[in-house]
Motif scaffolding. Structure first.
Motif, PDB file in Angstrom:
ATOM      1  N   SER A 105      39.206  48.554  42.708  1.00 50.18           N
ATOM      2  CA  SER A 105      39.960  47.645  41.859  1.00 50.18           C
ATOM      3  C   SER A 105      41.433  47.740  42.264  1.00 50.18           C
ATOM      4  CB  SER A 105      39.750  47.974  40.379  1.00 50.18           C
ATOM      5  OG  SER A 105      40.362  46.983  39.563  1.00 50.18           O
ATOM      6  N   ASN A 152      35.091  38.653  44.156  1.00 44.65           N
ATOM      7  CA  ASN A 152      35.808  39.645  43.345  1.00 44.65           C
ATOM      8  C   ASN A 152      35.072  40.030  42.074  1.00 44.65           C
ATOM      9  OD1 ASN A 152      37.816  39.517  45.260  1.00 44.65           O
ATOM     10  ND2 ASN A 152      39.230  38.313  44.031  1.00 44.65           N
ATOM     11  N   SER A 157      35.650  42.493  36.848  1.00 42.99           N
ATOM     12  CA  SER A 157      34.732  43.232  37.721  1.00 42.99           C
ATOM     13  C   SER A 157      34.545  44.662  37.229  1.00 42.99           C
ATOM     14  CB  SER A 157      35.244  43.223  39.164  1.00 42.99           C
ATOM     15  OG  SER A 157      36.349  44.088  39.340  1.00 42.99           O
ATOM     16  N   GLU A 158      35.607  45.289  36.783  1.00 36.96           N
ATOM     17  CA  GLU A 158      35.493  46.653  36.255  1.00 36.96           C
ATOM     18  C   GLU A 158      34.515  46.702  35.087  1.00 36.96           C
ATOM     19  OE1 GLU A 158      39.208  48.370  35.212  1.00 36.96           O
ATOM     20  OE2 GLU A 158      40.114  48.123  37.194  1.00 36.96           O
ATOM     21  N   THR A 210      35.119  53.418  39.713  1.00 31.80           N
ATOM     22  CA  THR A 210      36.108  52.401  40.049  1.00 31.80           C
ATOM     23  C   THR A 210      37.406  53.093  40.403  1.00 31.80           C
ATOM     24  OG1 THR A 210      35.215  50.555  38.755  1.00 31.80           O
ATOM     25  CG2 THR A 210      37.581  50.572  39.120  1.00 31.80           C
ATOM     26  N   LYS A 253      39.768  41.254  38.687  1.00 28.98           N
ATOM     27  CA  LYS A 253      39.560  42.691  38.839  1.00 28.98           C
ATOM     28  C   LYS A 253      39.208  43.341  37.499  1.00 28.98           C
ATOM     29  CE  LYS A 253      39.751  43.613  43.173  1.00 28.98           C
ATOM     30  NZ  LYS A 253      38.527  44.135  43.820  1.00 28.98           N
ATOM     31  N   ARG A 263      41.269  52.293  41.096  1.00 31.53           N
ATOM     32  CA  ARG A 263      42.376  51.331  41.094  1.00 31.53           C
ATOM     33  C   ARG A 263      43.365  51.748  42.173  1.00 31.53           C
ATOM     34  NH1 ARG A 263      42.916  51.408  34.541  1.00 31.53           N
ATOM     35  NH2 ARG A 263      41.271  49.871  34.084  1.00 31.53           N
ATOM     36  N   HIS A 284      33.579  51.210  43.643  1.00 35.84           N
ATOM     37  CA  HIS A 284      34.130  49.848  43.587  1.00 35.84           C
ATOM     38  C   HIS A 284      35.653  49.934  43.593  1.00 35.84           C
ATOM     39  CE1 HIS A 284      35.069  45.812  42.379  1.00 35.84           C
ATOM     40  NE2 HIS A 284      35.478  46.183  41.183  1.00 35.84           N
ATOM     41  N   VAL A 315      45.820  45.265  37.585  1.00 35.35           N
ATOM     42  CA  VAL A 315      45.236  45.032  36.258  1.00 35.35           C
ATOM     43  C   VAL A 315      46.283  45.231  35.164  1.00 35.35           C
ATOM     44  CG1 VAL A 315      42.921  45.662  37.011  1.00 35.35           C
ATOM     45  CG2 VAL A 315      44.421  47.420  36.024  1.00 35.35           C
TER      46      VAL A 315
END
Length: 309
Positions: free
Chosen positions: A112, A90, A144-145, A158, A141, A160, A110, A116
Motif C-alpha cells: 500500500s 489497485n 484495497s487494504e 500490508t 489503496k 505502507r 500487499h 492513505v
C-alpha cells in the motif's frame, strides 16, 4: 518457499525477486509487457492481471506458499487518466489475490502507500492513525487494504511504503532516474520546497518483505520508510550533488504548494511515518538517504549525456 510475485518487472518487484532468491526462495514472476527477463526469477510468465479467471487458474496451478503483490498503477495522475484500469489493478487484483491466499493458506504481502494519509499531521503517522485519502490513488489503496484483510485476515500483511528510490530494470522509474530523464532532455524539473517525504530504496523494502514472509507471526498493517524526512527539493539537490552535476547542467526550479493550490489539493504536504512496531525488531536496517545515494547508478539511457554534461 515457493513465491508467486505480481508486478515482477517493476521497481519493487524486480528488487524483491533478487532479495528472495538471495534467501533461497523460488520466485515465479508475472509480468505484463516487459520484453526482457527479470533477474532472480526461477520462472517468468506473461499475464493479464485484470483477467480474474486466468489469474485464478495460474495461482491454483502454481499453488504457492506465499503471494507478493507488487503490481499497481502508482502514479496518481495515471489513476485519474484511466480510473477503471486503476481500479482493476489497485483494488480488484489485491482482493482476488487475498481470496486465493486464504483458500491456499498462503502468506500474502500487499503493498500500500503512505498516501492513505492526508499529509496534514505535524507528527509521524502511526499504523493506527485514521486514514484520510485526498486523491483517487489513495482512495483505491485504502479500499484495497480493507478488502485484503477482510478476505485473508490470518495470512495478509500490508506494507505502507514511502516514496521509493533505487535502480529499476528500465532505468526510468525511480526518483533519480526521472530527474536524469528531464535533465538529459534539457528540461528543468519543478520540485516542491514544502512537500516532505521519507524515502527508502526498493531493495531495502524488498529485504523487509522477505524477512516478514519468513516470520510466521507477522500479520496486519505495517509502515516502512527511510530514516530521513526531506523536502522534494532537498532530495533532488542531494541527488544532483551526489552525481557531481552542476546547477547549469542539472537545473532545478523550486515551487511551493501556495503557488499551485489546485495541484496541492491532491498532493500531501508531509508524509512522515512512524515505523513502530517494526523498528528495532526486524533485522532489516532503516536506511539513511546518504546510504541510498551510494546505491544509485547512472541510468544507462542517460550515460552519454552525463559524461558530456
Amino acid at each position: 518457499m515457493k513465491i508467486l510475485l505480481t508486478g515482477a518487472s517493476g521497481l519493487v518487484g524486480s528488487a524483491f525477486a533478487q532479495a528472495a532468491t538471495r534467501r533461497g526462495h523460488q520466485v515465479t514472476g508475472l509480468v505484463g509487457n516487459h520484453p526482457g527477463s527479470v533477474p532472480g526469477l526461477a520462472a517468468q510468465r506473461t499475464a493479464d492481471l485484470t483477467d480474474e479467471a486466468a489469474l485464478t487458474a495460474t495461482v491454483l496451478e502454481l499453488f504457492p506458499d506465499a503471494i507478493v503483490n507488487c503490481a499497481a498503477i502508482s502514479e496518481p495522475a495515471q489513476c485519474d487518466a484511466d480510473p477503471a484500469r486503476a481500479q482493476a489493478l489497485n483494488v480488484a487484483l489485491p482482493a482476488t489475490l487475498a481470496r486465493l491466499a486464504n483458500h491456499l493458506s498462503a502468506r500474502l504481502v500487499h503493498l500500500s502507500s503512505e498516501q492513505v494519509f492526508d499529509g496534514t499531521s505535524p507528527a509521524p503517522y502511526t499504523v493506527k492513525s485514521p486514514v484520510k485519502p485526498i486523491n483517487l490513488y489513495a482512495r483505491q489503496k485504502v479500499e484495497s487494504e480493507r478488502l485484503v484483510h477482510t478476505a485473508a485476515p490470518d495470512f495478509a500483511i500490508t506494507l505502507r511504503a514511502p516514496l521509493l528510490t533505487g535502480n529499476s530494470l528500465t532505468g526510468k522509474r525511480s526518483l533519480h532516474e526521472r530527474l536524469f530523464a528531464d535533465w538529459s532532455a534539457g528540461k528543468t524539473p519543478k520540485v516542491y520546497t514544502d512537500e516532505f517525504r521519507q524515502p527508502c530504496t526498493a531493495s531495502n523494502l524488498s529485504d523487509l518483505m522477505v524477512e516478514l514472509l519468513e516470520r510466521n507471526d507477522a500479520r496486519g498493517v505495517f509502515h516502512w520508510a527511510g530514516a530521513d524526512t526531506l523536502s522534494r527539493y532537498e532530495l533532488a539537490r542531494r541527488i544532483r550533488a551526489h552525481f557531481k552535476l552542476s546547477d547549469t547542467a542539472a537545473p532545478l526550479e523550486t515551487i511551493t504548494r501556495d503557488g499551485d493550490p489546485r495541484a496541492a489539493s491532491k498532493r500531501q504536504a508531509s508524509l512522515a511515518l512512524d515505523l513502530k512496531p517494526l523498528a528495532g525488531v526486524v533485522k532489516t536496517p532503516i536506511e539513511t538517504f546518504a546510504a541510498q545515494l551510494d546505491q544509485f547508478i547512472i541510468p544507462p539511457a542517460y550515460r552519454a549525456w552525463y559524461f558530456s554534461a
